[in-house]
Design a protein around this motif. Structure first.
Motif, PDB file in Angstrom:
ATOM      1  N   VAL A 258       0.813  -1.290  -0.002  1.00  0.00           N
ATOM      2  CA  VAL A 258       0.065   0.102   0.006  1.00  0.00           C
ATOM      3  C   VAL A 258       0.893   1.019  -0.034  1.00  0.00           C
ATOM      4  CG1 VAL A 258      -1.809  -1.018   1.102  1.00  0.00           C
ATOM      5  CG2 VAL A 258      -0.197  -0.084   2.553  1.00  0.00           C
ATOM      6  N   GLY A 259       2.201   1.212  -0.206  1.00  0.00           N
ATOM      7  CA  GLY A 259       2.987   2.351  -0.266  1.00  0.00           C
ATOM      8  C   GLY A 259       3.622   2.844   0.901  1.00  0.00           C
ATOM      9  N   THR A 260       3.532   2.150   2.086  1.00  0.00           N
ATOM     10  CA  THR A 260       4.395   2.511   2.936  1.00  0.00           C
ATOM     11  C   THR A 260       5.796   2.227   3.083  1.00  0.00           C
ATOM     12  OG1 THR A 260       2.267   2.429   4.416  1.00  0.00           O
ATOM     13  CG2 THR A 260       4.207   2.543   5.608  1.00  0.00           C
ATOM     14  N   ARG A 261       6.549   3.363   3.342  1.00  0.00           N
ATOM     15  CA  ARG A 261       7.904   3.217   3.035  1.00  0.00           C
ATOM     16  C   ARG A 261       8.809   2.777   4.268  1.00  0.00           C
ATOM     17  NH1 ARG A 261       9.147   8.274  -1.267  1.00  0.00           N
ATOM     18  NH2 ARG A 261       7.408   7.850  -2.606  1.00  0.00           N
ATOM     19  N   THR A 262       9.899   2.100   4.064  1.00  0.00           N
ATOM     20  CA  THR A 262      10.865   1.786   5.046  1.00  0.00           C
ATOM     21  C   THR A 262      11.941   2.860   5.393  1.00  0.00           C
ATOM     22  OG1 THR A 262      12.238   0.600   3.754  1.00  0.00           O
ATOM     23  CG2 THR A 262      10.737  -0.704   4.837  1.00  0.00           C
TER      24      THR A 262
END
Length: 277
Positions: free
Chosen positions: A233-237
């Protein structure tokens, strides 16, 4: 008198059974019955025994997923009128529920607890589906409530033992390890001329690979590289620093006058920069 607890009356009836309404879910009730004649004279009470009401179906809370990481999550729901002491059983699955997959995870609030559970040892960047049911004091479960799904975060990339797989004039190929991320997790690489990434910055597109080639670089220039992952869903590390290295220099070319001065015991040679800084 029937004791200090909640007392409910059915009212008089000529039938041999009566519904008693307004009871609390998952609660023990003790019943007595008496009769009265046409003049209102009542008999003594007769004890009918006790029973436990069913537990109410759990309900969705305003926010089901109270904490989500790459390897764990916590979920909560509404007890829906079930009293303190009600046991809840939650199932977490990687497929839409209901299903009977052997890999499903089950957590109970046994012996009792708030309407919330935590799951650990999960897979990063993976969709998980949750359902929950309440169980009354005699072990009878309610209908299972489907609480929806969420996706765990991706884990940050892991360093490779050989991060620079190829260095060229205007490009370089870098690599890293996915760690525990699944095959569909995407990564993006940044290359910059400044260690704080405030100078010239070039970025690759998001790709589900653990190596990539950064193109469009200047020759004979040091670049600092970093990589990050994102979940479905596009949540970045956070970024993983890959390191720093320089592109190759261009091969010198003839400047038109290779020997501008030739003497008895010396000479001067000349060439063009070929675009090298």
């Amino acid at each position: 008198a029937y004791g200090p607890g909640l007392v409910k009356y059915s009212g008089y009836t000529t039938a041999f059974s009566s519904a008693i309404l307004g009871l609390i879910p998952n609660s023990t009730y003790y019943a007595v019955v008496l009769a009265r004649n046409a003049y209102g004279i009542e008999t003594a009470t007769r004890t009918l025994g006790s029973t436990v009401t069913y537990a109410a179906d759990p309900a969705s809370a305003a926010s089901t997923w109270t904490a989500v990481s790459s390897v764990a999550l916590t979920a909560a729901w509404d007890a829906n009128g079930n009293p303190v002491g009600t046991r809840f059983e939650a199932i977490l699955s990687t497929a839409a529920l209901p299903n009977a997959l052997p890999a499903n995870l089950t957590v109970s609030t046994y012996p009792y607890g708030p309407p919330a559970v935590s799951f650990a040892a999960l897979t990063p960047d993976t969709t998980y589906y949750l359902s929950v049911q309440a169980v009354n004091h005699t072990g009878i479960p309610s209908v299972r409530t489907i609480l929806g799904s969420t996706i765990t975060l991706a884990s940050p990339p892991v360093p490779s033992t050989a991060p620079f797989a190829g260095i060229f004039l205007t490009s370089m190929t870098v690599q890293w390890s996915s760690g525990t991320n699944p095959a569909w997790t995407q990564y993006r690489v940044d290359a910059a001329t400044s260690s704080d990434y405030g100078g010239t910055l070039l970025s690759t597109s998001w790709e589900a690979f653990t190596s990539t080639t950064v193109s469009g670089l200047a020759a004979n220039t040091t670049f600092y590289l970093r990589v990050q992952a994102r979940n479905s869903v596009g949540t970045r590390t956070a970024f993983l620093p890959i390191g720093a290295t320089a592109t190759l220099a261009n091969f010198p070319v003839d400047g038109g006058n290779p020997f501008p001065m030739v003497g008895l015991s010396s000479l001067t040679a000349s060439w063009a920069t070929a675009g090298n800084p």
